[in-house]
Design an enzyme around this catalytic site. Structure first.
Site, mmCIF file in Angstrom:
data_model
loop_
_atom_site.group_PDB
_atom_site.id
_atom_site.type_symbol
_atom_site.label_atom_id
_atom_site.label_comp_id
_atom_site.label_asym_id
_atom_site.label_seq_id
_atom_site.Cartn_x
_atom_site.Cartn_y
_atom_site.Cartn_z
ATOM 1 N N GLU A 86 10.040 11.379 -7.908
ATOM 2 C CA GLU A 86 11.039 10.597 -8.643
ATOM 3 C C GLU A 86 10.590 10.385 -10.087
ATOM 4 O OE1 GLU A 86 13.852 6.669 -7.968
ATOM 5 O OE2 GLU A 86 12.221 7.082 -6.574
ATOM 6 N N TYR A 285 -1.671 3.528 -7.606
ATOM 7 C CA TYR A 285 -0.232 3.726 -7.373
ATOM 8 C C TYR A 285 0.143 3.422 -5.927
ATOM 9 C CZ TYR A 285 4.383 5.789 -7.941
ATOM 10 O OH TYR A 285 5.745 5.990 -8.005
ATOM 11 N N ARG A 287 2.953 4.103 -4.132
ATOM 12 C CA ARG A 287 3.793 4.991 -3.315
ATOM 13 C C ARG A 287 2.981 6.245 -3.008
ATOM 14 N NH1 ARG A 287 7.752 3.234 -7.087
ATOM 15 N NH2 ARG A 287 9.101 1.670 -6.140
#
Length: 815
Positions: A86, A285, A287
């Site tokens: 994304e 991070y 995710r």
């Protein structure tokens, strides 16, 4: 003007990074996505290789305009959005929308916001990875096609205003299937034997259990009878060492599960708090489906463990990711600095950071060491043996820091279930004294309903969704009203307990509460109807294997192994034909169930979904006399409600008496049972049944509510009655129309002026609305009420008409 413009996704991240770079860098935020597919049917051209039409939303136009201006003036533009697919797509959208040039644009990624990580990323830039972009585009396009084509089918065949989604529909199916397993489940009873012994010294007590259970009370009683005169002795002793290893560091999924169990956080809240920690440079991070730790991280963890706990507590561990199709080689979620045992921040940030720190540091620690002892106790009058086990911790290892929870921990009962922590000194052949023995009736349990965390775990096991999709999927199915997360009260159940003590057997019947649920996910009636329709007509969309296969194909696109348009073409042809066939040939979903016949009127009694939710109906739509309706109560379902339960609902609304010369009526509404009196509504407390509540109780509830309302209002401003100071749960606050305003610390309530209220309202309101609110408030007295109402009505109607028109256009195109 700075030579370099570095663009990140969030302002918090921009602020953190700006401190690490020199004056040659200007760091700006894109505030997430800067463009999206247009909302109309022509967003994707299925005849032209799935070409997409994008637009910059109105709330992003100012951001885009500023970034364009800054990019034009900069020598180099650095795209530093997140390192997942994304994030790669966001960089691509920025490149396209800002009109950037390839030679002056650099893409950088990092999984932690620390100065070394940022500087290392700057030293190792790359170009936009179009394989990752295409994987994200394929997901976005496929999900839009599924949603846009399925929704009109649901409007026509089930109920207006419904929608469907690829991953969300599979998640709903899991919850519906589990609910039906629970409904079909028949509990079976058996008797569990637990004996309590001592060695002759009462303080040397321990517990032993019969390894199998008895099916009937008669068999259990016979066993106790046989034990009345029995002699008990230690038949065998076995002692062996055991070790327990720590769990791997957190992935997105395991963090969501553990934060739910240990902190009570919803999946969405966990991700919001983790995002803040990441942007503040506290954690890596958030995710990721990797359990890997970098060499730098393991070295930092080793240094901290040896320093804080000693050399014996450290053990280097390398974990491998087992999840199929795990995304790019990210790290697990860990603290950026292991030396920071705790952080500054709000309570939620501190608690989640503590959990992440403990899990990561524990993963690099030694095993916990135990000594396990198993004793078998012989019974002179029976051939069976009782078993007693105990465990002694010899070295705590990683348990000094962290103990992992499981979903089963949440459902444990407290009746003799716990093991002996340790056994007293025993020897083979030693006689032991029976204090008491219980035969307790126990029932098999149905499969557990899903918590948010358990649903994430199941989706991950099935290969459905990815780290970035778990939280939005769970939020979406709840927002759409297909699933509710709530508490439900259990029901009482009798069980038998036989006790042998002092050579006498006594029997008692006890009561327990069973089936109580806390924070579990239940399908709604509309969720069940939509699920059943999709399973019947679009089995591929809600098939677990198909959904997992699609995820694998996205992974292949990300690695450049599959052409994204080929993948979409293969999916879309059969799917579109299925949509057309269903629109033309499928029967309208019939969720109605006939329950019986009303003994008074002789009319049929049925249950179905109405405009405002599930209801019971007496009579038919084409009867001369209008049918009677009653809403289902919380916890009742179309699929399981009985005729008797349905007829109970028609006892409401019920007149319960008169107060102040006005009737009081008890009924059930969308938000539960209530009393209606003189056009006002008063909620009934949970412990009062609306069918049994008395006139006196209703009067008491009304009086108490009125008194609370009086005590709540501290002051009303003469300039505008909509502005008032009220006493809230956490102290006084200002209610100003639809705004709830905080009163600054140290402000005396008596000294607050109406001008202060306007000033605080303007500061608190969303951009662009503050001045309007203030203006409306000041002119509230002058505005003619009728005209304002009419204007409001017109706006609503126009909006509704537009929505209806759009829906009808979509439906006709789908035909």
């Amino acid at each position: 003007m700075a030579k370099n413009l570095l663009i990140v996704e969030s302002p918090a991240k921009a602020k953190t990074i700006e401190g690490y770079l020199g004056k040659d860098f200007l760091v700006k935020s894109s505030y997430g996505h800067i463009r999206d597919l247009v909302k109309t049917d022509d967003a994707i051209d299925t005849d032209k290789d799935f070409q997409q039409k994008y637009e910059v939303p109105s709330d992003k136009k100012a951001v885009v305009s500023e970034l364009k201006k800054l990019a034009k003036a900069a020598e180099t533009v650095w795209l530093a959005s997140d390192e997942d697919r994304e994030g790669e797509a966001i960089s691509w959208h920025l490149f396209e929308t800002l009109g950037l040039k390839d030679e002056s644009t650099k893409r950088i990624v990092f999984h932690e916001i620390t100065k070394p990580a940022i500087l290392k990323a700057i030293e190792n830039p790359r170009k936009i990875d179009y394989n990752l972009v295409n994987a994200q585009q394929a997901r976005r396009v496929l999900d839009r096609l599924v949603g846009f084509e399925l929704s009109p089918v649901l409007w026509k065949k089930v109920k207006p205003s419904l929608s469907a989604g690829r991953v969300q529909s599979v998640a709903v199916r899991l919850i519906v299937d589990r609910e039906r397993e629970v409904i079909r489940f028949n509990a079976e009873a058996s008797f569990r034997i637990v004996a309590f012994f001592h060695t002759g010294k009462v303080k040397d007590s321990f517990k032993a259990e019969l390894p199998h259970r008895f099916a009937t009370e008669a068999e259990a009683k016979q066993f106790l009878d046989d034990c009345k005169t029995a002699e008990f002795a230690v038949k065998s002793l076995e002692t062996k060492p055991a070790k327990r290893a720590p769990a791997a560091p957190f992935t997105t999924s395991t963090l969501q599960q553990e934060a739910s169990r240990k902190l009570g956080f919803s999946v969405a809240r966990t991700m919001q708090v983790a995002q803040r920690l990441y942007e503040a440079g506290r954690i890596t991070y958030m995710r990721t489906d990797s359990v890997n730790l970098s060499d730098t991280a393991t070295e930092a963890a080793e240094k901290e463990i040896r320093s804080a706990y000693g050399d014996r507590y450290h053990k280097l561990r390398k974990y491998k990711t087992k999840t199929s199709g795990a995304q790019e080689a990210h790290e697990a979620i860990r603290p950026t600095y292991f030396s920071e045992h705790s952080i500054e921040g709000d309570a939620a940030e501190k608690r989640l950071y503590d959990l992440i720190w403990k899990r990561a540091i524990a993963s690099q620690m030694s095993e916990a060491e135990f000594e396990k002892t198993l004793a078998k106790i012989s019974i002179s009058t029976r051939k069976e043996d009782l078993s007693a086990s105990g465990e002694v911790m010899k070295f705590d290892g990683f348990l000094k820091v962290y103990f992992e929870s499981t979903d089963e921990d949440q459902d444990q009962t407290n009746d003799e279930e716990s093991d002996n922590s340790l056994l007293p000194p025993l020897t083979t052949g030693q006689a032991v004294v029976l204090k008491s023995m219980n035969a307790t009736e126990r029932f098999t349990r149905p499969p557990a309903r899903y918590t948010e965390a358990a649903l994430v775990k199941k989706l991950e096991e099935l290969g459905i969704g990815r780290p970035s999709t778990y939280a939005p999927t769970i939020s979406t199915i709840q927002n759409r009203g297909y699933v509710v997360k709530e508490e439900r009260e259990g029901r009482s159940r009798d069980y038998r307990v036989l006790t042998l003590e002092n050579a006498e057997i006594s029997a008692v019947t006890k009561t327990e509460i069973t089936g109580a649920e806390k924070g579990k996910m239940f399908p709604t009636d509309i969720g069940i109807v939509v699920n059943d329709f999709l399973v019947e007509h679009f089995k591929g969309i809600v098939d677990f294997n198909f959904t997992a296969k699609v995820e694998k194909e996205f992974d292949e696109i990300a690695h450049g192994l599959t052409e994204w348009t080929d993948m979409l073409r293969e999916f879309y042809g059969p799917f579109h034909s299925e949509v057309q066939n269903t629109l033309e040939n499928a029967e309208r979903a019939n969720n109605e169930r006939e329950l019986g016949v009303d003994p008074v009127s002789g009319k049929p009694v049925s249950v179905r979904i109405g405009k405002f939710g599930p209801l019971v109906q007496i009579g038919a739509q084409d009867d001369e006399e209008k049918p009677r309706f009653a809403s289902l109560r919380k916890g009742q379902m179309i699929e399981t409600i009985t005729f008797e339960d349905a007829m109970e609902l028609f006892k409401l609304p019920k007149k319960v008496g008169v107060f102040e010369e006005k009737e009081m009526t008890v009924a059930i509404g969308r938000f539960g049972p209530y009393i209606r009196h003189d056009s006002s509504f008063y909620s009934l407390p949970k412990d009062l049944d609306p069918l049994d509540v008395t006139e006196e109780e209703c009067i008491q509830i009304i009086k108490e509510k009125r008194q609370k309302d009086i005590e709540k209002v501290i002051r009303v401003f003469d300039e505008n009655p909509e502005a008032q100071i009220e006493q809230g749960r956490w102290g006084p606050f200002i209610r100003f129309g639809k705004q709830n305003l905080k009163i600054p610390k140290g402000t005396e309530v008596e000294q607050i002026t109406y001008e202060d209220v306007l000033k605080w309202a303007e500061a608190d309101a969303p951009k662009g609305k503050a001045k309007v609110t203030a203006k409306k408030a000041t002119t509230a007295k002058k505005a003619p009420a009728k005209k304002a109402t009419a204007a409001k009505k017109t706006t609503t109607t126009t909006k509704a008409t537009t929505t209806k028109k759009a829906a009808s256009v979509k439906a006709s195109k789908a035909k």
